[in-house]
Design an enzyme around this catalytic site. Structure first.
Site, PDB file in Angstrom:
ATOM      1  N   HIS A   1     -71.920  34.479 -31.009  1.00 40.60           N
ATOM      2  CA  HIS A   1     -73.032  34.443 -31.964  1.00 40.60           C
ATOM      3  C   HIS A   1     -74.085  33.479 -31.453  1.00 40.60           C
ATOM      4  CE1 HIS A   1     -75.224  33.956 -35.765  1.00 40.60           C
ATOM      5  NE2 HIS A   1     -75.227  32.666 -35.472  1.00 40.60           N
TER       6      HIS A   1
ATOM      7  N   ASN B   1     -67.988  41.137 -31.106  1.00 43.12           N
ATOM      8  CA  ASN B   1     -69.022  41.048 -30.063  1.00 43.12           C
ATOM      9  C   ASN B   1     -69.064  39.666 -29.389  1.00 43.12           C
ATOM     10  OD1 ASN B   1     -70.291  39.645 -32.080  1.00 43.12           O
ATOM     11  ND2 ASN B   1     -72.158  40.873 -32.096  1.00 43.12           N
TER      12      ASN B   1
ATOM     13  N   LYS C   1     -66.631  33.689 -30.828  1.00 45.08           N
ATOM     14  CA  LYS C   1     -65.942  34.281 -31.980  1.00 45.08           C
ATOM     15  C   LYS C   1     -64.443  34.471 -31.681  1.00 45.08           C
ATOM     16  CE  LYS C   1     -70.076  36.708 -33.623  1.00 45.08           C
ATOM     17  NZ  LYS C   1     -70.591  37.979 -34.219  1.00 45.08           N
TER      18      LYS C   1
ATOM     19  N   TYR D   1     -72.390  33.205 -43.217  1.00 44.40           N
ATOM     20  CA  TYR D   1     -73.111  34.475 -43.112  1.00 44.40           C
ATOM     21  C   TYR D   1     -73.739  34.894 -44.444  1.00 44.40           C
ATOM     22  CZ  TYR D   1     -71.533  35.621 -38.350  1.00 44.40           C
ATOM     23  OH  TYR D   1     -71.345  35.638 -36.985  1.00 44.40           O
TER      24      TYR D   1
ATOM     25  N   GLU E   1     -77.562  26.585 -39.364  1.00 44.07           N
ATOM     26  CA  GLU E   1     -76.264  26.863 -38.733  1.00 44.07           C
ATOM     27  C   GLU E   1     -75.700  25.628 -38.026  1.00 44.07           C
ATOM     28  OE1 GLU E   1     -76.852  30.383 -36.366  1.00 44.07           O
ATOM     29  OE2 GLU E   1     -76.819  31.674 -38.142  1.00 44.07           O
TER      30      GLU E   1
HETATM   31  P1  CMP Z   1     -73.970  37.875 -35.249  1.00 41.28           P
HETATM   32  O1  CMP Z   1     -74.963  37.540 -34.200  1.00 41.28           O
HETATM   33  O2  CMP Z   1     -72.836  36.943 -35.441  1.00 41.28           O
HETATM   34  O3  CMP Z   1     -74.742  38.030 -36.659  1.00 41.28           O
HETATM   35  C1  CMP Z   1     -74.264  38.844 -37.687  1.00 41.28           C
HETATM   36  C2  CMP Z   1     -73.119  39.691 -37.261  1.00 41.28           C
HETATM   37  O4  CMP Z   1     -72.869  40.801 -38.072  1.00 41.28           O
HETATM   38  C3  CMP Z   1     -73.428  40.284 -35.913  1.00 41.28           C
HETATM   39  O5  CMP Z   1     -73.371  39.295 -34.931  1.00 41.28           O
HETATM   40  C4  CMP Z   1     -72.389  41.361 -35.807  1.00 41.28           C
HETATM   41  O6  CMP Z   1     -71.153  40.872 -35.297  1.00 41.28           O
HETATM   42  C5  CMP Z   1     -72.227  41.752 -37.257  1.00 41.28           C
HETATM   43  N1  CMP Z   1     -72.850  43.022 -37.508  1.00 41.28           N
HETATM   44  C6  CMP Z   1     -74.139  43.333 -37.442  1.00 41.28           C
HETATM   45  N2  CMP Z   1     -74.343  44.626 -37.746  1.00 41.28           N
HETATM   46  C7  CMP Z   1     -73.133  45.133 -37.999  1.00 41.28           C
HETATM   47  C8  CMP Z   1     -72.675  46.409 -38.359  1.00 41.28           C
HETATM   48  N3  CMP Z   1     -73.519  47.435 -38.526  1.00 41.28           N
HETATM   49  N4  CMP Z   1     -71.367  46.573 -38.520  1.00 41.28           N
HETATM   50  C9  CMP Z   1     -70.508  45.523 -38.362  1.00 41.28           C
HETATM   51  N5  CMP Z   1     -70.897  44.284 -38.026  1.00 41.28           N
HETATM   52  C10 CMP Z   1     -72.189  44.101 -37.841  1.00 41.28           C
END
Ligand code: CMP
Length: 141
Positions: free
Chosen positions: A115, A112, A9, A49, A126
């Site tokens: 993904h 984070n 990311k 998403y 995806e």
């Molecule tokens: P990812 O694995 O990319 O899939 C969906 C993303 O949404 C997840 O990682 C997080 O980065 C984001 N995400 C999930 N829950 C939350 C939340 N409560 N607040 C903000 N971002 C979120």
């Protein structure tokens, strides 16, 4: 053998973690069979998403995902979907196990670093979102 999609990311790219993320996958026997760097538009991030469209964090998440370049890749290996998710760690770095990518590097549940697809159907969608058949390769040996 199983295929999955992973993305470094914008925060992972900015922290110079592209190589570190790939190294951890490769070290676990997961091979990279497609790779590119792209800068998504907001619409493209929303399409990727789409399953989260009703979530309160949707706008923030998709804004973040188009805030800079990202590195999507197709990974292949035995149990690749679960292995990649284990290597990444829990979505929220506060809950991630020691030694996982998110525990070691992530700032928050949104920023984070990485993904990974959460199941075979998601992986198929995806992978096709970023790569066509001519951009995905076979590993020999
Ligand atoms: P990812 O694995 O990319 O899939 C969906 C993303 O949404 C997840 O990682 C997080 O980065 C984001 N995400 C999930 N829950 C939350 C939340 N409560 N607040 C903000 N971002 C979120």
């Amino acid at each position: 053998m199983q295929r999955t999609l992973s993305i470094v990311k914008p925060d992972g790219v900015n922290k110079n973690l592209i190589g570190e993320v790939i190294r951890r996958f490769e070290k676990a026997g997961i091979g990279v069979i497609a790779l590119k760097m792209v800068h998504l538009t907001k619409k493209q991030a929303e399409g990727f998403y789409a399953v989260h469209r009703q979530r309160p964090f949707f706008d923030s998440l998709t804004t973040f995902m188009c805030s800079g370049p990202i590195v999507p890749m197709v990974l292949e290996g035995k149990d690749a979907i679960k292995k990649v998710r284990d290597i990444m760690g829990a979505t929220n770095p506060k809950d991630a196990a020691p030694g996982t990518i998110r525990k070691d590097f992530a700032d928050s549940i949104e920023s984070n670093i990485v993904h990974g697809s959460d199941g075979p159907d998601t992986a198929a969608f995806e992978i096709s979102y970023f790569f066509n058949a001519t951009e995905i390769f076979e590993l020999k040996g």
